[in-house]
Design a protein around this motif. Sequence first.
Motif, PDB file in Angstrom:
ATOM      1  N   ALA A  21       0.839  -1.200   0.000  1.00  0.00           N
ATOM      2  CA  ALA A  21       0.000   0.000   0.000  1.00  0.00           C
ATOM      3  C   ALA A  21       0.875   1.252   0.000  1.00  0.00           C
ATOM      4  O   ALA A  21       1.686   1.455   0.899  1.00  0.00           O
ATOM      5  N   ASP A  22       0.738   2.076  -1.007  1.00  0.00           N
ATOM      6  CA  ASP A  22       1.421   3.356  -1.086  1.00  0.00           C
ATOM      7  C   ASP A  22       0.419   4.412  -0.648  1.00  0.00           C
ATOM      8  O   ASP A  22      -0.522   4.734  -1.377  1.00  0.00           O
ATOM      9  N   ILE A  23       0.627   4.968   0.523  1.00  0.00           N
ATOM     10  CA  ILE A  23      -0.378   5.850   1.105  1.00  0.00           C
ATOM     11  C   ILE A  23      -0.578   7.107   0.270  1.00  0.00           C
ATOM     12  O   ILE A  23      -1.683   7.646   0.195  1.00  0.00           O
ATOM     13  N   VAL A  24       0.470   7.575  -0.407  1.00  0.00           N
ATOM     14  CA  VAL A  24       0.327   8.773  -1.231  1.00  0.00           C
ATOM     15  C   VAL A  24      -0.601   8.490  -2.412  1.00  0.00           C
ATOM     16  O   VAL A  24      -1.522   9.270  -2.705  1.00  0.00           O
ATOM     17  N   GLN A  25      -0.389   7.370  -3.089  1.00  0.00           N
ATOM     18  CA  GLN A  25      -1.243   7.014  -4.220  1.00  0.00           C
ATOM     19  C   GLN A  25      -2.669   6.737  -3.778  1.00  0.00           C
ATOM     20  O   GLN A  25      -3.634   7.097  -4.459  1.00  0.00           O
ATOM     21  N   ILE A  26      -2.809   6.068  -2.636  1.00  0.00           N
ATOM     22  CA  ILE A  26      -4.141   5.733  -2.131  1.00  0.00           C
ATOM     23  C   ILE A  26      -4.902   7.001  -1.724  1.00  0.00           C
ATOM     24  O   ILE A  26      -6.094   7.144  -1.995  1.00  0.00           O
ATOM     25  N   ALA A  27      -4.204   7.936  -1.087  1.00  0.00           N
ATOM     26  CA  ALA A  27      -4.869   9.131  -0.559  1.00  0.00           C
ATOM     27  C   ALA A  27      -5.145  10.186  -1.623  1.00  0.00           C
ATOM     28  O   ALA A  27      -6.092  10.971  -1.485  1.00  0.00           O
ATOM     29  N   ARG A  28      -4.370  10.208  -2.700  1.00  0.00           N
ATOM     30  CA  ARG A  28      -4.448  11.335  -3.648  1.00  0.00           C
ATOM     31  C   ARG A  28      -5.838  11.553  -4.241  1.00  0.00           C
ATOM     32  O   ARG A  28      -6.305  12.707  -4.280  1.00  0.00           O
ATOM     33  N   PRO A  29      -6.550  10.520  -4.716  1.00  0.00           N
ATOM     34  CA  PRO A  29      -7.888  10.802  -5.266  1.00  0.00           C
ATOM     35  C   PRO A  29      -8.823  11.449  -4.253  1.00  0.00           C
ATOM     36  O   PRO A  29      -9.600  12.350  -4.601  1.00  0.00           O
ATOM     37  N   ARG A  30      -8.746  11.022  -3.002  1.00  0.00           N
ATOM     38  CA  ARG A  30      -9.588  11.612  -1.957  1.00  0.00           C
ATOM     39  C   ARG A  30      -9.157  13.057  -1.685  1.00  0.00           C
ATOM     40  O   ARG A  30     -10.006  13.945  -1.469  1.00  0.00           O
ATOM     41  N   MET A  31      -7.844  13.292  -1.695  1.00  0.00           N
ATOM     42  CA  MET A  31      -7.336  14.653  -1.480  1.00  0.00           C
ATOM     43  C   MET A  31      -7.758  15.587  -2.606  1.00  0.00           C
ATOM     44  O   MET A  31      -8.094  16.749  -2.364  1.00  0.00           O
ATOM     45  N   GLU A  78     -10.438  15.369  -4.422  1.00  0.00           N
ATOM     46  CA  GLU A  78     -11.855  15.680  -4.219  1.00  0.00           C
ATOM     47  C   GLU A  78     -12.021  16.758  -3.156  1.00  0.00           C
ATOM     48  O   GLU A  78     -12.826  17.690  -3.313  1.00  0.00           O
ATOM     49  N   LEU A  79     -11.261  16.638  -2.061  1.00  0.00           N
ATOM     50  CA  LEU A  79     -11.352  17.605  -0.971  1.00  0.00           C
ATOM     51  C   LEU A  79     -10.850  18.970  -1.410  1.00  0.00           C
ATOM     52  O   LEU A  79     -11.438  20.009  -1.069  1.00  0.00           O
ATOM     53  N   ALA A  80      -9.754  19.016  -2.177  1.00  0.00           N
ATOM     54  CA  ALA A  80      -9.220  20.282  -2.672  1.00  0.00           C
ATOM     55  C   ALA A  80     -10.218  20.966  -3.605  1.00  0.00           C
ATOM     56  O   ALA A  80     -10.388  22.194  -3.576  1.00  0.00           O
ATOM     57  N   ALA A  81     -10.899  20.163  -4.432  1.00  0.00           N
ATOM     58  CA  ALA A  81     -11.871  20.730  -5.362  1.00  0.00           C
ATOM     59  C   ALA A  81     -13.088  21.286  -4.632  1.00  0.00           C
ATOM     60  O   ALA A  81     -13.588  22.369  -4.960  1.00  0.00           O
ATOM     61  N   SER A  82     -13.566  20.553  -3.637  1.00  0.00           N
ATOM     62  CA  SER A  82     -14.775  20.998  -2.929  1.00  0.00           C
ATOM     63  C   SER A  82     -14.498  22.176  -2.003  1.00  0.00           C
ATOM     64  O   SER A  82     -15.344  23.055  -1.837  1.00  0.00           O
ATOM     65  N   SER A  83     -13.316  22.204  -1.393  1.00  0.00           N
ATOM     66  CA  SER A  83     -12.987  23.272  -0.445  1.00  0.00           C
ATOM     67  C   SER A  83     -12.347  24.476  -1.121  1.00  0.00           C
ATOM     68  O   SER A  83     -12.372  25.589  -0.579  1.00  0.00           O
ATOM     69  N   GLU A  84     -11.743  24.251  -2.297  1.00  0.00           N
ATOM     70  CA  GLU A  84     -10.995  25.271  -3.041  1.00  0.00           C
ATOM     71  C   GLU A  84      -9.742  25.709  -2.302  1.00  0.00           C
ATOM     72  O   GLU A  84      -9.153  26.736  -2.628  1.00  0.00           O
ATOM     73  N   ASP A  85      -9.313  24.934  -1.326  1.00  0.00           N
ATOM     74  CA  ASP A  85      -8.137  25.273  -0.531  1.00  0.00           C
ATOM     75  C   ASP A  85      -7.060  24.204  -0.657  1.00  0.00           C
ATOM     76  O   ASP A  85      -7.284  23.125  -1.202  1.00  0.00           O
ATOM     77  N   VAL A  96      -4.623  21.231   0.213  1.00  0.00           N
ATOM     78  CA  VAL A  96      -4.745  20.010   1.005  1.00  0.00           C
ATOM     79  C   VAL A  96      -3.370  19.366   1.143  1.00  0.00           C
ATOM     80  O   VAL A  96      -2.637  19.236   0.159  1.00  0.00           O
ATOM     81  N   HIS A  97      -3.034  18.983   2.365  1.00  0.00           N
ATOM     82  CA  HIS A  97      -1.755  18.324   2.655  1.00  0.00           C
ATOM     83  C   HIS A  97      -1.982  16.901   3.159  1.00  0.00           C
ATOM     84  O   HIS A  97      -3.016  16.606   3.764  1.00  0.00           O
ATOM     85  N   LEU A  98      -0.977  16.063   2.942  1.00  0.00           N
ATOM     86  CA  LEU A  98      -0.891  14.732   3.545  1.00  0.00           C
ATOM     87  C   LEU A  98       0.464  14.633   4.212  1.00  0.00           C
ATOM     88  O   LEU A  98       1.486  15.029   3.633  1.00  0.00           O
ATOM     89  N   GLY A  99       0.498  14.117   5.439  1.00  0.00           N
ATOM     90  CA  GLY A  99       1.774  13.973   6.137  1.00  0.00           C
ATOM     91  C   GLY A  99       1.751  12.844   7.143  1.00  0.00           C
ATOM     92  O   GLY A  99       0.688  12.294   7.446  1.00  0.00           O
ATOM     93  N   GLU A 156     -16.119  17.527   6.921  1.00  0.00           N
ATOM     94  CA  GLU A 156     -15.667  17.104   5.591  1.00  0.00           C
ATOM     95  C   GLU A 156     -14.246  16.558   5.647  1.00  0.00           C
ATOM     96  O   GLU A 156     -13.928  15.565   4.991  1.00  0.00           O
ATOM     97  N   VAL A 157     -13.379  17.208   6.430  1.00  0.00           N
ATOM     98  CA  VAL A 157     -11.999  16.738   6.558  1.00  0.00           C
ATOM     99  C   VAL A 157     -11.959  15.390   7.268  1.00  0.00           C
ATOM    100  O   VAL A 157     -11.252  14.467   6.847  1.00  0.00           O
ATOM    101  N   ARG A 158     -12.725  15.241   8.343  1.00  0.00           N
ATOM    102  CA  ARG A 158     -12.793  13.959   9.046  1.00  0.00           C
ATOM    103  C   ARG A 158     -13.305  12.858   8.130  1.00  0.00           C
ATOM    104  O   ARG A 158     -12.792  11.738   8.117  1.00  0.00           O
ATOM    105  N   ASP A 159     -14.349  13.175   7.351  1.00  0.00           N
ATOM    106  CA  ASP A 159     -14.930  12.180   6.453  1.00  0.00           C
ATOM    107  C   ASP A 159     -13.910  11.738   5.400  1.00  0.00           C
ATOM    108  O   ASP A 159     -13.798  10.539   5.106  1.00  0.00           O
ATOM    109  N   THR A 160     -13.151  12.683   4.855  1.00  0.00           N
ATOM    110  CA  THR A 160     -12.130  12.331   3.868  1.00  0.00           C
ATOM    111  C   THR A 160     -11.045  11.473   4.501  1.00  0.00           C
ATOM    112  O   THR A 160     -10.605  10.481   3.907  1.00  0.00           O
ATOM    113  N   ALA A 161     -10.625  11.826   5.704  1.00  0.00           N
ATOM    114  CA  ALA A 161      -9.608  11.035   6.403  1.00  0.00           C
ATOM    115  C   ALA A 161     -10.109   9.618   6.668  1.00  0.00           C
ATOM    116  O   ALA A 161      -9.361   8.642   6.539  1.00  0.00           O
ATOM    117  N   GLN A 162     -11.384   9.497   7.021  1.00  0.00           N
ATOM    118  CA  GLN A 162     -11.946   8.167   7.269  1.00  0.00           C
ATOM    119  C   GLN A 162     -12.051   7.349   5.983  1.00  0.00           C
ATOM    120  O   GLN A 162     -11.853   6.137   5.992  1.00  0.00           O
TER     121      GLN A 162
END
Length: 276
Positions: A96-106, A108-115, A117-120, A250-256
Motif C-alpha cells: 500500500a502506497d499511502i500517497v497514491q491511495i490518498a491522492r484521489p480523496r485529497m 476531491e477535498l481540494a476541489a470541494s474546499s478550493e483550498d 490540502v496536505h498529507l503527512g 468534511e476533513v474527518r470524512d475524507t480522512a476516514q
Amino acid sequence: MRRDTSNAESEPAEKKAGPKVQGSQTLIRGLDMLDKVIDGPIKLAELSARMSLTRSTTHRLANALIDRGFLTYLPRDGYQLGPKLIQLGFLAQSQADIVQIARPRMEELAASSEDTVHLGRMDGDLALYLDKIPGRRRVEISSRIGDRQPLTSTGLGKALLVDGSEAEWTRLFDADQAHGAPRANRELWFERMRGYADAGHAYDLEENEDQIRCVAAPVRDVSGKIVAAISVSSAAQYMDDERMESLSAEVRDTAQRISTDLGWSPEVRPPRRSRR
C-alpha cells in the motif's frame, strides 16, 4: 412454416454461461463465509444457519477454504480465519502506497474546499509532508513536499498526536519550544489538544504561519493506529471560526475514507488515550 429458433440459439449460450455463474456464486459464498467467521470460532451448525446453506454444502465449502489456508478448524471451537489471510494482510499492507491511495480523496477535498490540502506522517518527532495539492484561491502556503515541521504547532502534526498520552504531549511540546517552534501558551495548548482528541480533528489557528489556518484529521491503518493525517489550509480571511467548524466534518470524512482504503473499519476502535 418457419420455426422459431430464438430459444434454441440462446440455449447453448446459457449452458455455456452456466459454469461461470455457478463458479461466481461459489466464490461469493466463500467470501461470505470468511465474513461470517470474522468475529471468532464458529461451529458448523451456526455457520450453516448464518450462510443459509445445508450443513453438507457448508462443510464442503469450508473444507475447500481450509485446504487453501483461508480457514482453520478447531475440534472444540469450530471454524476460524486461517494463516493465509495473515500472509495476504501483511502483503497488502506492505504494497500500500499511502500517497497514491490518498491522492484521489485529497483531490476531491481540494476541489470541494478550493483550498490547499496536505498529507503527512510522523518522522521521528516532526511532521513530514508527503503530498500537497494547491487550492484554487490565490493563497500562498509556504509548505513543500518533503518539509518537516513541528508536530505541536501545525494542524497536521496535532492530528497525528490525538491518540497520544499527555506525557508524550508534554515531551514533544517542551522539545518543540526548546528548538524554536512558535511560542505557545502551555495551558491553552493542552486544553485545545484535549478537545481535539475528543473531536477527532485538530486546528492550526495561525500558530505555525502568520495568517494561515487549517483543519486536520488523522488517517488510520487496519489496526486503528494513526499512520498519517490530512489537512486543509487557507488564509485566515477564508477560515473564520464558523467555516473551520463546518469544514471539520468534511476533513474527518475524507480522512476516514482514506483510512477505509487502507483497511481500517469503523468497528476498530482507536487505542484508549491516557490522561497521564
